[in-house]
Design a protein around this motif. Structure first.
Motif, mmCIF file in Angstrom:
data_model
loop_
_atom_site.group_PDB
_atom_site.id
_atom_site.type_symbol
_atom_site.label_atom_id
_atom_site.label_comp_id
_atom_site.label_asym_id
_atom_site.label_seq_id
_atom_site.Cartn_x
_atom_site.Cartn_y
_atom_site.Cartn_z
ATOM 1 N N ARG A 86 0.813 -1.217 0.000
ATOM 2 C CA ARG A 86 0.000 0.000 0.000
ATOM 3 C C ARG A 86 0.848 1.270 0.000
ATOM 4 N NH1 ARG A 86 -5.073 0.084 3.960
ATOM 5 N NH2 ARG A 86 -5.595 -1.640 2.554
ATOM 6 N N ALA A 87 2.072 1.182 0.474
ATOM 7 C CA ALA A 87 2.939 2.364 0.538
ATOM 8 C C ALA A 87 3.660 2.642 -0.774
ATOM 9 C CB ALA A 87 3.962 2.201 1.656
ATOM 10 N N SER A 92 -0.262 4.954 -2.750
ATOM 11 C CA SER A 92 -0.119 5.921 -1.655
ATOM 12 C C SER A 92 -0.413 7.348 -2.103
ATOM 13 C CB SER A 92 1.298 5.851 -1.079
ATOM 14 O OG SER A 92 2.246 6.318 -2.020
#
Length: 314
Positions: A86-87, A92
């Protein structure tokens, strides 16, 4: 799609550069370049033109980077759903999809231009075919639809040796296709070992990787059979093709024995993620050392040393 474009800005220029750099998944690229370089050394019989080598590796880097950026764009929805990914820059919100697409296209154009201007058309077309196969065949058609995704999709990662050989000779003979086959058969044990480690992540986003669909025991059996296929394939460079010699053959035998041992241990303990991790890490080292042996074996000095040893013994 989930996580298409989250609005969030980078704080400064260096963070922007870092975000775009991360899109290229730089840790994947060196292994592709090693196989390219090994192919070039064999094709040139150990006497590679340094400028040709530099441009080919640069063009290959840009082509691989372009493919990875496109992959990040396509998979932004599942990257958003998995905590592990997710980063990444797109889910993001640090990079917008349209900007990433422009970046990917620019990388591809520069790559093809370098090959066309400084190397030859065939190597450029092969590099572009790698991008097309990776995106259209693997990422779009296979990855989310079949547990055999990495088997067929592995052809994309097998193209760099063809690029390297074509860059030196302008054509393709049996040797580069054997290199292609080695990487093609090496890919399932390598990637499925990783898939065993992160099975739950794939299951979470409904990506039908082999361990998710058929379970660990079935996956490990197939890893075993592919390992038994790739090891003999490595010796085809020695006989009947004769592209590599005794030094490479000895190294291939030594590395192959370790590969088989690690796969056998995993076969006895298919649920052991530590063993899967050990196999995954070794598979990377295996290919790196195998390619290094190809390079050293191709050097004129190696041939002279072998001749001197034979004469001394004789």
């Amino acid at each position: 799609m989930i996580g298409t474009d989250v609005v969030r800005r980078n704080e400064n220029f260096l963070q922007v550069v870092r975000s775009y750099y991360q899109l290229t998944k730089p840790r994947i690229i060196p292994l592709l370049l090693i196989t390219t370089a090994a192919s070039m050394w064999i094709a040139s019989e150990g006497e590679v033109d340094s400028f040709r080598l530099f441009i080919t590796l640069l063009g290959g880097t840009l082509a691989a980077a372009s493919a990875q950026v496109m992959n990040c764009i396509y998979d932004r929805d599942i990257d958003y759903e998995m905590l592990r990914t997710r980063a990444r820059p797109i889910p993001s919100g640090r990079v917008q999809s349209r900007h990433a697409l422009i970046f990917a296209l620019v990388l591809a154009v520069i790559s093809f231009s370098l090959f066309l201007v400084y190397i030859n058309l065939l190597s450029g077309l092969l590099a572009m075919s790698g991008i097309a196969f990776y995106m259209l065949v693997y990422t779009h058609f296979l990855k989310r639809n079949t547990p055999q995704n990495i088997v067929i999709g592995g052809a994309a990662g097998s193209i760099p040796p063809l690029v390297g050989w074509a860059a030196v000779t302008g054509d393709l003979s049996w040797a580069p296709w054997i290199l292609f086959a080695i990487i093609f058969l090496w890919t399932p044990p390598h990637f499925w070992a990783l898939a065993l480690m992160i099975k739950d992540d794939y299951a979470q986003v409904n990506v039908p990787m082999m361990p998710v669909i058929e379970g660990e025991e079935s996956t490990v059996r197939q890893i075993w059979w592919y390992t038994l296929l790739v090891i003999p394939c490595t010796f085809l460079l020695v006989y009947p093709v004769g592209a590599s010699g005794w030094l490479y053959g000895v190294m291939a035998l030594f590395l192959g024995a370790i590969f088989i041992k690690k796969t056998w241990l995993l076969k006895q303990n298919p649920l052991d993620k530590d063993m899967a991790k050990s196999l995954f890490k070794f598979s990377i080292l295996y290919l790196m050392l195998l390619c290094t042996a190809m390079v050293v074996d191709s050097l004129p000095f190696t041939h002279q040393l072998f001749t001197a040893m034979v004469n001394f013994v004789g």
